[in-house]
Scaffold this motif. Structure first.
Motif, PDB file in Angstrom:
ATOM      1  N   LEU A  64      47.521  46.754  48.944  1.00 36.30           N
ATOM      2  CA  LEU A  64      48.543  45.783  49.330  1.00 36.30           C
ATOM      3  C   LEU A  64      49.131  45.170  48.063  1.00 36.30           C
ATOM      4  CD1 LEU A  64      46.554  44.133  52.273  1.00 36.30           C
ATOM      5  CD2 LEU A  64      48.362  45.844  52.440  1.00 36.30           C
ATOM      6  N   LEU A  65      50.090  44.302  48.204  1.00 35.72           N
ATOM      7  CA  LEU A  65      50.757  43.707  47.044  1.00 35.72           C
ATOM      8  C   LEU A  65      49.783  42.988  46.114  1.00 35.72           C
ATOM      9  CD1 LEU A  65      53.977  42.243  48.713  1.00 35.72           C
ATOM     10  CD2 LEU A  65      53.788  44.282  47.281  1.00 35.72           C
ATOM     11  N   THR A  66      48.703  42.438  46.663  1.00 35.15           N
ATOM     12  CA  THR A  66      47.748  41.664  45.862  1.00 35.15           C
ATOM     13  C   THR A  66      46.480  42.445  45.548  1.00 35.15           C
ATOM     14  OG1 THR A  66      46.913  40.667  47.898  1.00 35.15           O
ATOM     15  CG2 THR A  66      48.581  39.428  46.668  1.00 35.15           C
ATOM     16  N   GLY A  67      46.527  43.772  45.664  1.00 34.05           N
ATOM     17  CA  GLY A  67      45.372  44.595  45.344  1.00 34.05           C
ATOM     18  C   GLY A  67      44.858  45.332  46.567  1.00 34.05           C
ATOM     19  N   HIS A  93      38.387  38.666  43.274  1.00 28.81           N
ATOM     20  CA  HIS A  93      37.804  37.358  43.572  1.00 28.81           C
ATOM     21  C   HIS A  93      38.862  36.331  43.983  1.00 28.81           C
ATOM     22  CE1 HIS A  93      34.906  34.143  43.559  1.00 28.81           C
ATOM     23  NE2 HIS A  93      35.691  33.442  42.749  1.00 28.81           N
ATOM     24  N   SER A  94      40.041  36.382  43.366  1.00 31.06           N
ATOM     25  CA  SER A  94      41.098  35.412  43.666  1.00 31.06           C
ATOM     26  C   SER A  94      41.672  35.586  45.077  1.00 31.06           C
ATOM     27  CB  SER A  94      42.228  35.510  42.644  1.00 31.06           C
ATOM     28  OG  SER A  94      42.922  36.741  42.792  1.00 31.06           O
ATOM     29  N   GLN A  95      41.357  36.694  45.739  1.00 25.60           N
ATOM     30  CA  GLN A  95      41.888  36.981  47.081  1.00 25.60           C
ATOM     31  C   GLN A  95      40.857  36.767  48.191  1.00 25.60           C
ATOM     32  OE1 GLN A  95      45.259  37.745  47.434  1.00 25.60           O
ATOM     33  NE2 GLN A  95      45.175  37.160  45.277  1.00 25.60           N
ATOM     34  N   LYS A  96      39.657  36.308  47.847  1.00 28.72           N
ATOM     35  CA  LYS A  96      38.571  36.149  48.820  1.00 28.72           C
ATOM     36  C   LYS A  96      38.925  35.190  49.955  1.00 28.72           C
ATOM     37  CE  LYS A  96      35.321  38.745  46.925  1.00 28.72           C
ATOM     38  NZ  LYS A  96      34.859  39.961  47.570  1.00 28.72           N
ATOM     39  N   TYR A  97      39.846  34.249  49.712  1.00 27.44           N
ATOM     40  CA  TYR A  97      40.219  33.288  50.754  1.00 27.44           C
ATOM     41  C   TYR A  97      40.833  33.961  51.982  1.00 27.44           C
ATOM     42  CZ  TYR A  97      45.152  33.653  49.450  1.00 27.44           C
ATOM     43  OH  TYR A  97      46.427  34.114  49.215  1.00 27.44           O
ATOM     44  N   LYS A  98      41.300  35.196  51.842  1.00 27.81           N
ATOM     45  CA  LYS A  98      41.910  35.924  52.960  1.00 27.81           C
ATOM     46  C   LYS A  98      40.868  36.529  53.901  1.00 27.81           C
ATOM     47  CE  LYS A  98      45.858  37.343  50.186  1.00 27.81           C
ATOM     48  NZ  LYS A  98      46.522  38.495  49.555  1.00 27.81           N
ATOM     49  N   GLU A  99      39.641  36.689  53.427  1.00 27.06           N
ATOM     50  CA  GLU A  99      38.615  37.348  54.244  1.00 27.06           C
ATOM     51  C   GLU A  99      38.379  36.575  55.545  1.00 27.06           C
ATOM     52  OE1 GLU A  99      35.194  37.881  51.732  1.00 27.06           O
ATOM     53  OE2 GLU A  99      36.182  39.448  50.562  1.00 27.06           O
ATOM     54  N   GLY A 100      38.348  37.328  56.648  1.00 29.52           N
ATOM     55  CA  GLY A 100      38.147  36.719  57.953  1.00 29.52           C
ATOM     56  C   GLY A 100      39.408  36.130  58.558  1.00 29.52           C
TER      57      GLY A 100
END
Length: 119
Positions: A64-67, A93-100
């Protein structure tokens, strides 16, 4: 189900929601919105805390755009249309807030503010 628990229809009554553009099934409360600054496959997307009346497709790693993220497409249970995806895992690590969380595509949603006209 206990007689004291609200039915799904009662739970969403008079509350601002997003509906499926294909069949008008309730997909989520507008209160669940985290951000409108996301991109879906076909345009803008909304990051949501939760969704209802959806089923998940097969889990896959997707660039995706962020990895690269491990996601599953999300389908409306009413009409089986793909309405977005669910973030299982983010590699960065900076994208972990998207999990779930759910990414629901704006083009697949109808916004209902639950406004009432005075009679």
């Amino acid at each position: 189900m206990s007689t004291n628990e609200p039915t799904p229809a009662e739970m969403y009554r008079d509350r601002p929601v997003y509906y499926c553009s294909g069949c008008a099934a309730v997909l989520c409360l507008q209160d669940e919105l985290i951000s409108k600054a996301f991109s879906g496959r076909d345009g803008r997307g909304y990051l949501m805390h939760s969704a209802t009346n959806v089923k998940l497709g097969k889990k896959e790693d997707r660039p995706l755009l962020t990895g690269v993220h491990t996601v599953a497409d999300v389908f409306c249970v009413g009409c089986d249309e793909r309405v977005g995806w669910y973030y299982h895992k983010a590699s960065d690590h900076s994208q972990k807030y998207k999990e779930g969380k759910y990414l629901l595509e704006r083009e697949r949603l109808i916004k209902d503010n639950a406004w009432r006209l005075e009679e």
